[in-house]
Design an enzyme around this catalytic site. Structure first.
Site, PDB file in Angstrom:
ATOM      1  N   SER A  14     -13.839  -0.339  -4.559  1.00 24.84           N
ATOM      2  CA  SER A  14     -12.734   0.263  -3.856  1.00 24.84           C
ATOM      3  C   SER A  14     -11.928   1.228  -4.692  1.00 24.84           C
ATOM      4  O   SER A  14     -12.383   1.308  -5.901  1.00 24.84           O
ATOM      5  CB  SER A  14     -11.768  -0.811  -3.477  1.00 24.84           C
ATOM      6  OG  SER A  14     -11.442  -1.483  -4.695  1.00 24.84           O
ATOM      7  N   ASP A 149     -18.177  -6.456   2.298  1.00 23.99           N
ATOM      8  CA  ASP A 149     -17.050  -7.467   2.567  1.00 23.99           C
ATOM      9  C   ASP A 149     -17.082  -8.225   3.750  1.00 23.99           C
ATOM     10  O   ASP A 149     -17.528  -7.639   4.805  1.00 23.99           O
ATOM     11  CB  ASP A 149     -15.830  -6.814   2.541  1.00 23.99           C
ATOM     12  CG  ASP A 149     -15.331  -6.008   1.298  1.00 23.99           C
ATOM     13  OD1 ASP A 149     -16.176  -6.125   0.255  1.00 23.99           O
ATOM     14  OD2 ASP A 149     -14.471  -5.227   1.476  1.00 23.99           O
ATOM     15  N   LYS A 189     -25.671   6.989 -13.118  1.00 28.10           N
ATOM     16  CA  LYS A 189     -26.650   5.928 -12.450  1.00 28.10           C
ATOM     17  C   LYS A 189     -26.683   6.002 -11.050  1.00 28.10           C
ATOM     18  O   LYS A 189     -25.049   5.843 -10.395  1.00 28.10           O
ATOM     19  CB  LYS A 189     -26.106   4.507 -12.967  1.00 28.10           C
ATOM     20  CG  LYS A 189     -26.492   4.285 -14.435  1.00 28.10           C
ATOM     21  CD  LYS A 189     -27.691   3.906 -14.575  1.00 28.10           C
ATOM     22  CE  LYS A 189     -28.239   4.056 -16.105  1.00 28.10           C
ATOM     23  NZ  LYS A 189     -29.802   4.074 -16.356  1.00 28.10           N
ATOM     24  N   GLY A 356      14.399  -0.421  -0.036  1.00 26.98           N
ATOM     25  CA  GLY A 356      14.138  -1.691  -0.519  1.00 26.98           C
ATOM     26  C   GLY A 356      14.529  -3.027   0.484  1.00 26.98           C
ATOM     27  O   GLY A 356      15.493  -2.528   1.198  1.00 26.98           O
ATOM     28  N   CYS A 383      18.342   4.840   1.880  1.00 24.20           N
ATOM     29  CA  CYS A 383      18.340   3.522   2.799  1.00 24.20           C
ATOM     30  C   CYS A 383      18.752   2.625   1.973  1.00 24.20           C
ATOM     31  O   CYS A 383      20.034   2.507   1.849  1.00 24.20           O
ATOM     32  CB  CYS A 383      16.754   3.430   2.820  1.00 24.20           C
ATOM     33  SG  CYS A 383      16.736   2.268   4.557  1.00 24.20           S
ATOM     34  N   HIS A 507      14.723   7.982   5.713  1.00 28.44           N
ATOM     35  CA  HIS A 507      13.848   8.008   4.683  1.00 28.44           C
ATOM     36  C   HIS A 507      13.252   9.264   4.953  1.00 28.44           C
ATOM     37  O   HIS A 507      12.215   9.688   5.380  1.00 28.44           O
ATOM     38  CB  HIS A 507      12.648   7.022   4.969  1.00 28.44           C
ATOM     39  CG  HIS A 507      13.051   5.528   4.671  1.00 28.44           C
ATOM     40  ND1 HIS A 507      12.962   4.928   3.337  1.00 28.44           N
ATOM     41  CD2 HIS A 507      13.416   4.498   5.301  1.00 28.44           C
ATOM     42  CE1 HIS A 507      13.380   3.644   3.560  1.00 28.44           C
ATOM     43  NE2 HIS A 507      13.783   3.508   4.719  1.00 28.44           N
ATOM     44  N   GLU A 509      11.374  10.904   2.579  1.00 28.96           N
ATOM     45  CA  GLU A 509      10.108  10.987   1.828  1.00 28.96           C
ATOM     46  C   GLU A 509       8.991  10.678   2.787  1.00 28.96           C
ATOM     47  O   GLU A 509       7.824  11.392   2.481  1.00 28.96           O
ATOM     48  CB  GLU A 509      10.189   9.750   0.791  1.00 28.96           C
ATOM     49  CG  GLU A 509       9.772   8.514   1.515  1.00 28.96           C
ATOM     50  CD  GLU A 509      11.099   7.595   1.570  1.00 28.96           C
ATOM     51  OE1 GLU A 509      12.097   8.179   1.812  1.00 28.96           O
ATOM     52  OE2 GLU A 509      11.281   6.276   1.728  1.00 28.96           O
TER      53      GLU A 509
HETATM   54  N1  GLN Z   1      17.084  -3.694   3.394  1.00 31.76           N
HETATM   55  C1  GLN Z   1      18.024  -2.495   4.239  1.00 31.76           C
HETATM   56  C2  GLN Z   1      18.025  -2.681   5.676  1.00 31.76           C
HETATM   57  O1  GLN Z   1      16.952  -3.256   6.042  1.00 31.76           O
HETATM   58  C3  GLN Z   1      17.427  -1.267   3.742  1.00 31.76           C
HETATM   59  C4  GLN Z   1      15.915  -0.809   4.349  1.00 31.76           C
HETATM   60  C5  GLN Z   1      15.311   0.156   3.485  1.00 31.76           C
HETATM   61  O2  GLN Z   1      15.648   0.414   2.322  1.00 31.76           O
HETATM   62  N2  GLN Z   1      14.376   0.656   4.053  1.00 31.76           N
HETATM   63  O3  GLN Z   1      18.795  -2.263   6.332  1.00 31.76           O
END
Ligand code: GLN
Length: 533
Positions: A14, A149, A189, A356, A383, A507, A509
């Site tokens: 993988s 797999d 190889k 998070g 966030c 977000h 990103e």
């Molecule tokens: N845990 C927080 C919420 O649910 C922030 C979410 C996040 O950072 N994506 O609002």
């Protein structure tokens, strides 16, 4: 024309980078004038990727339509430069639960439900669904895992049948394998490739093309040997060697004319004259970068940085635009203390606290925000990073010592961060706000300076939000709320006292692309660069 399907499988090991290879091929076909989309078949049994642990599995990527998916879709979007959707991510769990649901509704007329045909039919229906949803000329489907797999067998069987259902000229199998170099013998190889192709053939799939993954370029004689053993023409053996800059993969595959061979197989004539100058220019530009910016990303665990993959990539994109290579220092918030914070931050020029869902290391993150705010260190919160910024400000500036989020202290007296809906106060782990939403940017703010428009669209993934009850007190103390949702919820906050102290509830990103860096990340770096002058 009917839709054409490309299936990408992997052999030997993988982590061959087959997703990057597949999406590079997608980018090349797009440049030939075709509409291309991508899809991932995931052998795991989880139904809801959104519930998978990022610490184990890496980042959960979010699409415009709010699907919580595997991080591979992030790579696909960045390489292909197309938005994907909920049909782009299919797991064994999703397939089985759909089939079981239909069975419960009596939609199989009492038939005995089996892997073939019921599961395989359901898998094939997903190929058509993604094609229909996106109107794509070409769908590229990557089968996760490695041939051999147990879990991936139904997917391989379904793609085998696809050739019979859709026709030879409408289907193409690309197999990627590892060609190891044995130092002691001083040679590469080819045997693992032969075995892996044999395994694939035993499942009824003869690859039309093989992409060999290796550290160095592979000699013609060796490629011919593989071609002979694997029953593939010489000109359909390609290589993907290690590259310094991942986007070079696109140009390397182009040099080998993989796109032309694919079109020949599909009996398609190019619809446009491929122009890859933007990618060539990008690589040239990256190669000429001399200066470095050091950014600290604060995370609760340093074990799997892939959980912040898109943030990491976004920083790199912003670096391309500002002619800087971005070096990331991962700072484990669980080990941050008042005593060591200065020394931990000594060698970083800016701080990011990403999203998070874990209560781990919150104290350290709050310390980091305080340190950044009080010492005018460029700070960017995303966030959870946004929510913690509000909490830090409430605790240390408004002096509400118990200020916190209901996510972590459900019965708190000072819910500066409140659940979006009642459901979430009961510990139900559903994301309330997911995917692309419109946001109003408020004039005369840093946010407006960055976006230069009133209305933006960004992707979300959260269940908690700023409690509007505290809004006035925050504003009085100097915090500026610079963006809001259609329903008046706070989407961005900034602290104009500092050079760059900004946090957003969404977000950014997820929408940054190598050729179009996200303006928030760009501004963050620009401010750092300016301070250095
Ligand atoms: N845990 C927080 C919420 O649910 C922030 C979410 C996040 O950072 N994506 O609002």
């Amino acid at each position: 024309m009917g839709t054409k399907f490309i299936f990408v499988t992997g052999g030997v090991v993988s982590s061959l980078g087959k997703g990057i290879m597949a999406s590079s091929v997608g980018q090349l076909l797009k440049k030939q004038g075709f509409k291309v989309t991508m899809q991932k078949f995931e052998p795991y049994i989880n139904v809801d990727t959104g519930l998978m642990s990022p610490a184990q599995h890496g980042e959960i990527f979010v699409t415009n339509d709010g699907a919580e998916t595997d991080l591979d879709l992030g790579h696909y979007e960045r390489f292909l430069d197309e938005n994907l959707n909920k049909h782009s991510s299919v797991s064994t769990g999703k397939i089985y639960s759909a089939v079981i649901e239909k069975e419960k509704q009596g939609r199989y007329d009492g038939a005995t439900i089996q892997v073939i045909p019921h599961i395989t039919d359901e898998i094939k229906s997903r190929l058509l669904k993604v094609a229909k949803k996106t109107n794509a000329d070409i769908v590229i489907t990557e089968v996760g895992g490695t041939v051999g797999d147990i879990e991936s067998l139904p997917f391989l069987e379904a793609i085998r049948q696809a050739r019979k259902d859709f026709g030879y000229e409408n289907t193409l199998y690309i197999h990627t394998t590892l060609v190891p170099f044995l130092k002691a013998a001083n040679e590469i190889k080819t045997k693992p490739t032969q075995h892996s192709v044999k395994e694939l053939m035993s499942l009824g799939i003869s690859p039309d093309m093989i992409v060999l993954r290796s550290e160095e370029s592979i000699e013609k004689a060796n490629k011919e040997k593989i071609a002979r053993f694997c029953d593939v023409p010489n000109n359909k053996i390609f290589e993907s060697v290690d590259v310094e800059i991942i986007y070079e993969m696109i140009l390397n595959l182009k040099k080998q004319k993989i796109d032309d061979e694919i079109l020949k197989h599909f009996k398609l004539k190019p619809k446009a004259k491929p122009d890859l100058s933007e990618w060539e220019d990008l690589i040239l530009k990256i190669q000429q970068i001399k200066e470095t910016v050091r950014v600290g990303i604060i995370s609760e665990s340093i074990s799997l940085h892939d959980q912040y993959l898109s943030v990491f990539e976004s920083l790199k994109h912003a670096g391309f635009q500002t002619n800087r290579s971005v070096e990331v220092k991962w700072i484990d918030s669980e080990h941050l203390t008042e005593e060591n914070i200065k020394s931990k931050f000594k060698d970083v020029e800016g701080i990011i606290i990403p999203g998070g869902f874990s209560s781990q290391g919150l104290t350290g993150k709050l310390l980091a925000i305080k340190h950044a705010r009080e010492n005018n260190i460029p700070f960017f919160g995303i966030c959870l990073g946004f929510q913690l910024t509000a909490i830090e400000f409430a605790r240390n500036v408004l002096d509400i010592k118990g200020a916190t989020s209901r996510e972590f202290v459900p019965n708190t007296k000072f819910p500066v961060i409140e659940a979006i809906s009642k459901q979430n106060t009961n510990g139900v782990n559903n994301r309330e706000k997911l995917g692309l939403h419109e946001i109003n940017v408020i004039k005369d703010t840093l946010m407006y300076d960055i976006y230069k428009k009133d209305l933006i669209e960004e992707r979300h993934r959260h269940s908690y939000e700023l409690n509007l009850k505290y809004k006035k007190s925050f504003e009085k103390a100097g915090l500026v709320f610079s963006a809001e949702s259609k329903s008046g919820k706070v989407e961005a906050l900034e602290y104009p006292e500092n050079d760059f102290f900004l946090a957003v509830q969404y977000h950014p990103e997820f929408i940054s692309r190598p050729l179009r860096a996200h303006p928030l990340f760009v501004k963050f770096l620009e401010v750092i660069i300016k301070r250095n002058k």
